[in-house]
Design an enzyme around this catalytic site. Structure first.
Site, PDB file in Angstrom:
ATOM      1  N   HIS A  50      -4.632  -2.189   6.064  1.00  5.16           N
ATOM      2  CA  HIS A  50      -3.824  -3.057   5.578  1.00  5.16           C
ATOM      3  C   HIS A  50      -5.218  -4.330   5.463  1.00  5.16           C
ATOM      4  O   HIS A  50      -5.176  -4.267   5.942  1.00  5.16           O
ATOM      5  CB  HIS A  50      -3.197  -3.788   6.297  1.00  5.16           C
ATOM      6  CG  HIS A  50      -2.805  -4.779   6.157  1.00  5.16           C
ATOM      7  ND1 HIS A  50      -3.085  -5.765   6.344  1.00  5.16           N
ATOM      8  CD2 HIS A  50      -1.473  -5.129   5.856  1.00  5.16           C
ATOM      9  CE1 HIS A  50      -2.382  -7.086   6.586  1.00  5.16           C
ATOM     10  NE2 HIS A  50      -0.978  -5.892   5.839  1.00  5.16           N
ATOM     11  N   PHE A  51      -5.624  -3.924   4.226  1.00  3.52           N
ATOM     12  CA  PHE A  51      -5.663  -2.446   2.832  1.00  3.52           C
ATOM     13  C   PHE A  51      -7.056  -1.973   2.345  1.00  3.52           C
ATOM     14  O   PHE A  51      -8.236  -3.040   2.877  1.00  3.52           O
ATOM     15  CB  PHE A  51      -4.995  -3.816   1.270  1.00  3.52           C
ATOM     16  CG  PHE A  51      -3.558  -4.885   1.996  1.00  3.52           C
ATOM     17  CD1 PHE A  51      -2.516  -4.002   1.458  1.00  3.52           C
ATOM     18  CD2 PHE A  51      -3.383  -5.427   2.289  1.00  3.52           C
ATOM     19  CE1 PHE A  51      -0.952  -4.476   2.082  1.00  3.52           C
ATOM     20  CE2 PHE A  51      -2.417  -6.400   2.293  1.00  3.52           C
ATOM     21  CZ  PHE A  51      -1.758  -6.039   2.818  1.00  3.52           C
TER      22      PHE A  51
END
Length: 145
Positions: A50-51
């Site tokens: 994420h991410f």
């Protein structure tokens, strides 16, 4: 004002690593108002997905940290701490205003809006430095273990 460290927090809520998202907590008004703190280090497990190329703390983690803060504030005021637990019930009006990046220290402020029987409604705000990064209203219920 009462300041709790992570070991004292763990006596009041059941969360543990990797799902305990507060490190220190100040009880400003017993059973009603508190603020906690957490630095989200670049090694946090959720940054991996994420991410990977642009890591940000997931919004659900921020709301969970607010709820954990409220849980400690309420739990510290319970008379039968060992026999009762605080369970998340609802989230509303969640807004994410700025991304929370690796190595940000976040302050989570919560204030009880009302309490009817064993249900507590809180509003919470998350800050990085003096900037509001997120806010939400949420409720929790006190249950027997």
């Amino acid at each position: 004002m009462n300041i709790l460290n992570i070991e004292e927090i763990k006596k009041l809520i059941p969360h543990r690593k990797p799902f305990l998202f507060i490190e220190e907590l100040k009880v400003i008004k017993k059973g009603k108002i508190g603020e906690s703190f957490r630095t989200f280090h670049e090694t946090e497990y959720f940054f991996e997905g994420h991410f990977p190329d642009n890591p940000i703390v997931p919004g659900v983690v921020i709301v969970e940290a607010m709820a954990q803060t409220a849980g400690v504030v309420v739990s510290e005021n319970l008379t039968n701490k060992n026999d009762q637990s605080v369970l998340f019930m609802s989230i509303s009006k969640a807004k994410f205003r700025k991304p929370v990046l690796p190595n940000y220290k976040i302050k989570f402020y919560v204030e009880m809006m009302n309490n009817i029987k064993n249900v507590y409604k809180f509003m919470g705000k998350a800050y990085h430095k003096d900037f509001l990064v997120a806010e939400s209203e949420f409720s929790a219920m006190i249950t027997s273990k």
